[in-house]
Design a protein around this motif. Structure first.
Motif, PDB file in Angstrom:
ATOM      1  N   PRO A 119     -25.669-118.645  20.866  1.00 36.78           N
ATOM      2  CA  PRO A 119     -25.009-119.714  20.088  1.00 36.78           C
ATOM      3  C   PRO A 119     -23.495-119.514  20.076  1.00 36.78           C
ATOM      4  CG  PRO A 119     -26.094-118.129  18.644  1.00 36.78           C
ATOM      5  CD  PRO A 119     -26.527-117.792  20.036  1.00 36.78           C
ATOM      6  N   VAL A 120     -22.792-120.522  19.596  1.00 38.52           N
ATOM      7  CA  VAL A 120     -21.326-120.509  19.624  1.00 38.52           C
ATOM      8  C   VAL A 120     -20.754-119.315  18.881  1.00 38.52           C
ATOM      9  CG1 VAL A 120     -19.258-121.791  18.935  1.00 38.52           C
ATOM     10  CG2 VAL A 120     -21.218-123.021  19.855  1.00 38.52           C
ATOM     11  N   ASN A 121     -21.367-118.943  17.776  1.00 36.12           N
ATOM     12  CA  ASN A 121     -20.826-117.847  16.974  1.00 36.12           C
ATOM     13  C   ASN A 121     -21.250-116.462  17.495  1.00 36.12           C
ATOM     14  OD1 ASN A 121     -23.523-118.107  16.265  1.00 36.12           O
ATOM     15  ND2 ASN A 121     -23.170-117.592  14.109  1.00 36.12           N
ATOM     16  N   GLN A 122     -21.949-116.428  18.636  1.00 35.34           N
ATOM     17  CA  GLN A 122     -22.365-115.162  19.228  1.00 35.34           C
ATOM     18  C   GLN A 122     -21.903-115.029  20.682  1.00 35.34           C
ATOM     19  OE1 GLN A 122     -24.025-112.457  17.837  1.00 35.34           O
ATOM     20  NE2 GLN A 122     -23.590-113.513  15.917  1.00 35.34           N
ATOM     21  N   GLN A 123     -20.855-115.739  21.023  1.00 33.44           N
ATOM     22  CA  GLN A 123     -20.349-115.718  22.390  1.00 33.44           C
ATOM     23  C   GLN A 123     -19.653-114.375  22.717  1.00 33.44           C
ATOM     24  OE1 GLN A 123     -20.345-118.826  24.768  1.00 33.44           O
ATOM     25  NE2 GLN A 123     -22.152-118.683  23.467  1.00 33.44           N
ATOM     26  N   ILE A 124     -19.802-113.954  23.957  1.00 39.22           N
ATOM     27  CA  ILE A 124     -19.128-112.736  24.436  1.00 39.22           C
ATOM     28  C   ILE A 124     -17.704-113.093  24.848  1.00 39.22           C
ATOM     29  CG2 ILE A 124     -19.132-110.895  26.164  1.00 39.22           C
ATOM     30  CD1 ILE A 124     -22.179-111.341  26.415  1.00 39.22           C
ATOM     31  N   ILE A 125     -16.746-112.337  24.355  1.00 36.70           N
ATOM     32  CA  ILE A 125     -15.340-112.566  24.691  1.00 36.70           C
ATOM     33  C   ILE A 125     -14.818-111.498  25.643  1.00 36.70           C
ATOM     34  CG2 ILE A 125     -12.991-112.640  23.721  1.00 36.70           C
ATOM     35  CD1 ILE A 125     -14.140-113.909  21.261  1.00 36.70           C
ATOM     36  N   TYR A 126     -15.372-110.301  25.536  1.00 34.90           N
ATOM     37  CA  TYR A 126     -14.865-109.191  26.359  1.00 34.90           C
ATOM     38  C   TYR A 126     -16.001-108.230  26.682  1.00 34.90           C
ATOM     39  CZ  TYR A 126     -12.425-104.868  27.620  1.00 34.90           C
ATOM     40  OH  TYR A 126     -12.016-103.723  28.254  1.00 34.90           O
ATOM     41  N   MET A 127     -15.980-107.705  27.932  1.00 32.33           N
ATOM     42  CA  MET A 127     -16.857-106.610  28.331  1.00 32.33           C
ATOM     43  C   MET A 127     -16.091-105.742  29.322  1.00 32.33           C
ATOM     44  SD  MET A 127     -20.503-108.575  29.003  1.00 32.33           S
ATOM     45  CE  MET A 127     -21.552-107.130  28.984  1.00 32.33           C
ATOM     46  N   GLY A 128     -16.185-104.427  29.176  1.00 27.76           N
ATOM     47  CA  GLY A 128     -15.492-103.568  30.133  1.00 27.76           C
ATOM     48  C   GLY A 128     -15.635-102.091  29.809  1.00 27.76           C
ATOM     49  N   TRP A 129     -15.369-101.282  30.831  1.00 23.35           N
ATOM     50  CA  TRP A 129     -15.436 -99.825  30.700  1.00 23.35           C
ATOM     51  C   TRP A 129     -14.135 -99.270  30.117  1.00 23.35           C
ATOM     52  CZ3 TRP A 129     -19.648 -96.885  31.127  1.00 23.35           C
ATOM     53  CH2 TRP A 129     -20.724 -97.351  31.880  1.00 23.35           C
ATOM     54  N   VAL A 130     -14.262 -98.233  29.308  1.00 20.57           N
ATOM     55  CA  VAL A 130     -13.134 -97.471  28.794  1.00 20.57           C
ATOM     56  C   VAL A 130     -13.542 -95.996  28.809  1.00 20.57           C
ATOM     57  CG1 VAL A 130     -12.300 -99.340  27.309  1.00 20.57           C
ATOM     58  CG2 VAL A 130     -13.911 -97.642  26.397  1.00 20.57           C
ATOM     59  N   ASP A 131     -12.577 -95.122  28.607  1.00 23.69           N
ATOM     60  CA  ASP A 131     -12.858 -93.707  28.387  1.00 23.69           C
ATOM     61  C   ASP A 131     -12.511 -93.373  26.949  1.00 23.69           C
ATOM     62  OD1 ASP A 131     -13.833 -93.083  30.886  1.00 23.69           O
ATOM     63  OD2 ASP A 131     -11.875 -92.557  31.710  1.00 23.69           O
ATOM     64  N   GLU A 132     -13.468 -92.809  26.236  1.00 26.29           N
ATOM     65  CA  GLU A 132     -13.250 -92.466  24.826  1.00 26.29           C
ATOM     66  C   GLU A 132     -12.946 -90.984  24.680  1.00 26.29           C
ATOM     67  OE1 GLU A 132     -15.404 -92.811  20.428  1.00 26.29           O
ATOM     68  OE2 GLU A 132     -16.629 -92.938  22.254  1.00 26.29           O
ATOM     69  N   LYS A 133     -11.931 -90.681  23.898  1.00 29.70           N
ATOM     70  CA  LYS A 133     -11.600 -89.290  23.632  1.00 29.70           C
ATOM     71  C   LYS A 133     -12.627 -88.723  22.664  1.00 29.70           C
ATOM     72  CE  LYS A 133      -7.822 -86.202  22.324  1.00 29.70           C
ATOM     73  NZ  LYS A 133      -7.916 -85.424  23.573  1.00 29.70           N
ATOM     74  N   GLU A 134     -13.207 -87.600  23.036  1.00 27.17           N
ATOM     75  CA  GLU A 134     -14.226 -86.971  22.206  1.00 27.17           C
ATOM     76  C   GLU A 134     -13.611 -86.442  20.905  1.00 27.17           C
ATOM     77  OE1 GLU A 134     -17.289 -87.097  22.741  1.00 27.17           O
ATOM     78  OE2 GLU A 134     -17.610 -87.400  24.884  1.00 27.17           O
ATOM     79  N   GLN A 135     -14.343 -86.620  19.815  1.00 27.16           N
ATOM     80  CA  GLN A 135     -13.850 -86.159  18.510  1.00 27.16           C
ATOM     81  C   GLN A 135     -13.769 -84.633  18.464  1.00 27.16           C
ATOM     82  OE1 GLN A 135     -12.711 -88.126  16.110  1.00 27.16           O
ATOM     83  NE2 GLN A 135     -13.188 -89.984  17.253  1.00 27.16           N
ATOM     84  N   ASP A 136     -14.808 -83.980  18.963  1.00 30.15           N
ATOM     85  CA  ASP A 136     -14.831 -82.514  19.016  1.00 30.15           C
ATOM     86  C   ASP A 136     -14.779 -82.095  20.482  1.00 30.15           C
ATOM     87  OD1 ASP A 136     -15.159 -82.309  16.205  1.00 30.15           O
ATOM     88  OD2 ASP A 136     -17.290 -82.744  16.446  1.00 30.15           O
ATOM     89  N   SER A 137     -13.676 -82.437  21.132  1.00 23.39           N
ATOM     90  CA  SER A 137     -13.571 -82.223  22.574  1.00 23.39           C
ATOM     91  C   SER A 137     -13.334 -80.760  22.907  1.00 23.39           C
ATOM     92  CB  SER A 137     -12.436 -83.079  23.149  1.00 23.39           C
ATOM     93  OG  SER A 137     -11.205 -82.734  22.548  1.00 23.39           O
ATOM     94  N   VAL A 138     -13.906 -80.365  24.041  1.00 25.83           N
ATOM     95  CA  VAL A 138     -13.632 -79.056  24.601  1.00 25.83           C
ATOM     96  C   VAL A 138     -12.746 -79.257  25.817  1.00 25.83           C
ATOM     97  CG1 VAL A 138     -15.750 -77.984  23.763  1.00 25.83           C
ATOM     98  CG2 VAL A 138     -15.766 -79.194  25.944  1.00 25.83           C
ATOM     99  N   GLN A 139     -12.215 -78.188  26.340  1.00 27.16           N
ATOM    100  CA  GLN A 139     -11.187 -78.302  27.376  1.00 27.16           C
ATOM    101  C   GLN A 139     -11.691 -79.006  28.632  1.00 27.16           C
ATOM    102  OE1 GLN A 139      -9.352 -74.596  28.358  1.00 27.16           O
ATOM    103  NE2 GLN A 139      -7.751 -75.517  29.591  1.00 27.16           N
ATOM    104  N   ASP A 140     -12.947 -78.772  29.011  1.00 27.82           N
ATOM    105  CA  ASP A 140     -13.453 -79.361  30.240  1.00 27.82           C
ATOM    106  C   ASP A 140     -14.151 -80.699  30.013  1.00 27.82           C
ATOM    107  OD1 ASP A 140     -15.546 -78.307  28.859  1.00 27.82           O
ATOM    108  OD2 ASP A 140     -16.613 -77.553  30.614  1.00 27.82           O
TER     109      ASP A 140
END
Length: 503
Positions: A257-278
């Motif tokens: 329906p109109v109020n559920q239309q997709i406006i954007y789709m795409g890949w990103v890279d997210e920075k890990e909250q508890d990231s390790v070096q590798d």
């Protein structure tokens, strides 16, 4: 091509079509005819006093590549047998460093089990040479001679330079050799992702990137000679991916329906909250649909997939910020942050500046459309120990009322808000200007969901400004439908600089 080792990379060719990226390597192959000697053969040859066995080999088991006959010397025993040919793979004995010595010290004769390889291994490159004197008159001019003889020479004289005999090439009628570009990898572009960075890190490869298909098939690292060439190809591939995504979104939206239309789709890279070096970053797939921002680990394909998002957020209750160079957390460029309704900060990066611009405009559009649709939003709050309700109304502004009696206590327009402050926990102090007296009136409210309220107020203000600027609204619509410029048919021809390729 470097197969995760230290071998010299291959030169490759790229062909970019509307929906697929083809990676090709050049090789010399037998393109027609099935020679009589293609079956497995056992050949016994005797050593000559001058010239030894009269053949050279390349490859070896320790290199995990086939051992083939790379040269047969004129009028020597190998040629005279009539059963050994350039391109024959040696099956027995298995040739490695030890067996090389066995062959060298084989005495007066050696027995080889061989089979002709229809496709010449990549390490045995055979350059086309139409005026080569060793080409038989009844053969195609595609017949070729070895590029070099760096393999083992089973000859008595190591400096033997005899030319290749015509009979060392197949004499089966109709057999033809050609140098051709052969498909190495086919990468479907719909929902594929690009990466210039070493996986999981903020280290950007120099003049190189890889393409990863939605099913996990990877192009390998494609190395370009210059930064300009790399950027051109990166933008071209990204453009085609964007166009395919938009076309796919258009088809999917027919079912929503109109109020559920997709406006954007795409890949990103997210920075890990508890990231390790590798492992500092992981790939995520973002989608803006209706009132929500969805975060997936893979693109949603079915309706059921939309219910299995890793996380989802209401667009007008979150805040998006494009990070300036001074705000970047590490070496990653083209970054943005999303602050959730709980105050949690998520950091993302994309590959290209134009992708960052598309995301920004898509988020603004999604927020504007949702505010315009709902028109108002009410949050429970406490003022002077009494339970109240604060309504942010697109038309009227701010309305505070008693939760029990619904009686309106005060009302201000958006233009009357002159300032505000919060304690970062639960309280917001609003500074409104009285229209008649022009005095500043302070109103302090306490909320259980502070960040959601702050972000909602910001979204309504932004939508109000956008609504007053028709050019802004029009530009939003254009941005979400045009995207990255597309180069629908781009092929790397002979004038294009050669590329290096690793997997």
């Amino acid at each position: 091509m470097d197969f995760e080792g230290n071998e010299e990379p291959f030169n490759i060719r790229l062909h970019l079509a509307k929906d697929i990226l083809t990676i090709q390597e050049q090789d010399v192959i037998c393109v027609s005819g099935e020679p009589f000697y293609s079956s497995e053969r056992t050949v016994t040859i005797r050593r000559q006093t001058i010239g030894g066995f009269g053949l050279s080999i390349k490859g070896g088991a320790e290199h995990k590549i086939p051992v083939v006959i790379s040269k047969i010397s004129k009028e020597q025993k190998a040629e005279l047998s009539g059963l050994l040919f350039i391109g024959d793979g040696i099956l027995q004995p298995l040739v490695c460093d030890f067996q090389v010595q066995v062959l060298r010290n084989a005495g007066e004769e050696v027995t080889l089990t061989v089979s002709f390889l229809k496709k010449t291994p990549a390490f045995l490159k055979l350059p086309l040479c139409e005026d080569c004197t060793c080409i038989p008159s009844d053969q195609s001019s595609g017949t070729s001679s070895p590029l070099c003889d760096s393999g083992l020479h089973l000859n008595y004289h190591p400096n033997n330079t005899d030319t290749l005999s015509c009979s060392s090439w197949p004499t089966s009628p109709g057999l033809r050799w050609e140098k051709r570009w052969v498909d190495l990898r086919l990468i479907p572009l719909l929902h594929s992702r690009l990466s210039q960075y070493i996986p999981g890190s903020d280290v950007c490869r120099k003049n190189a990137f890889q393409v990863i298909a939605v099913d996990g098939v990877c192009s390998g690292v494609i190395q370009f000679p210059t930064a300009e060439d790399c950027l051109d190809w990166l933008q071209a591939i990204a453009g085609n991916i964007s166009n395919l995504t938009k076309h796919n979104v258009k088809k999917i939206n027919r079912n929503f329906p109109v109020n559920q239309q997709i406006i954007y789709m795409g890949w990103v890279d997210e920075k890990e909250q508890d990231s390790v070096q590798d492992r500092m970053y992981s790939s995520k797939f973002l989608a803006l649909r209706g009132s929500s921002l969805f975060k997936f680990t893979a693109p949603p394909v079915t309706t059921w997939d939309w219910t299995r998002a890793e996380k989802s957020f209401t667009v007008y209750e979150i805040m998006c910020k494009i990070l300036k160079d001074s705000d970047l957390l590490d070496k990653r460029r083209h970054c943005f942050s999303v602050q959730t309704e709980t105050g949690e900060d998520m950091f993302f990066s994309v590959e290209l500046e134009c992708e960052l611009l598309i995301w920004e405009k898509a988020f603004q559009m999604a927020t504007f459309l949702e505010v315009e649709r709902i028109q108002c939003k009410t949050y429970a709050c406490i003022m002077e120990s009494h339970l109240m309700g604060l309504t942010v109304d697109f038309s009227m502004g701010f309305v505070c009322f008693d939760a029990a009696s619904k009686a309106v206590l005060w009302r201000y327009k958006f233009s009357q808000l002159k300032g505000s402050s919060d304690d970062g926990k639960s309280k917001i102090k609003f500074l409104f200007q009285n229209q008649e007296s022009k005095s500043i009136e302070a109103k302090e409210l306490e909320f259980s969901n502070l960040f959601a309220v702050l972000h909602c107020i910001h979204a309504f203000f932004a939508a109000k400004v956008a609504c007053l600027d028709p050019m802004f609204v029009e530009s939003q619509g254009t941005a979400t439908t045009t995207g990255i410029p597309s180069l629908s048919n781009l092929s790397c021809n002979s004038q294009t600089p050669k590329l290096k390729y690793t997997t």
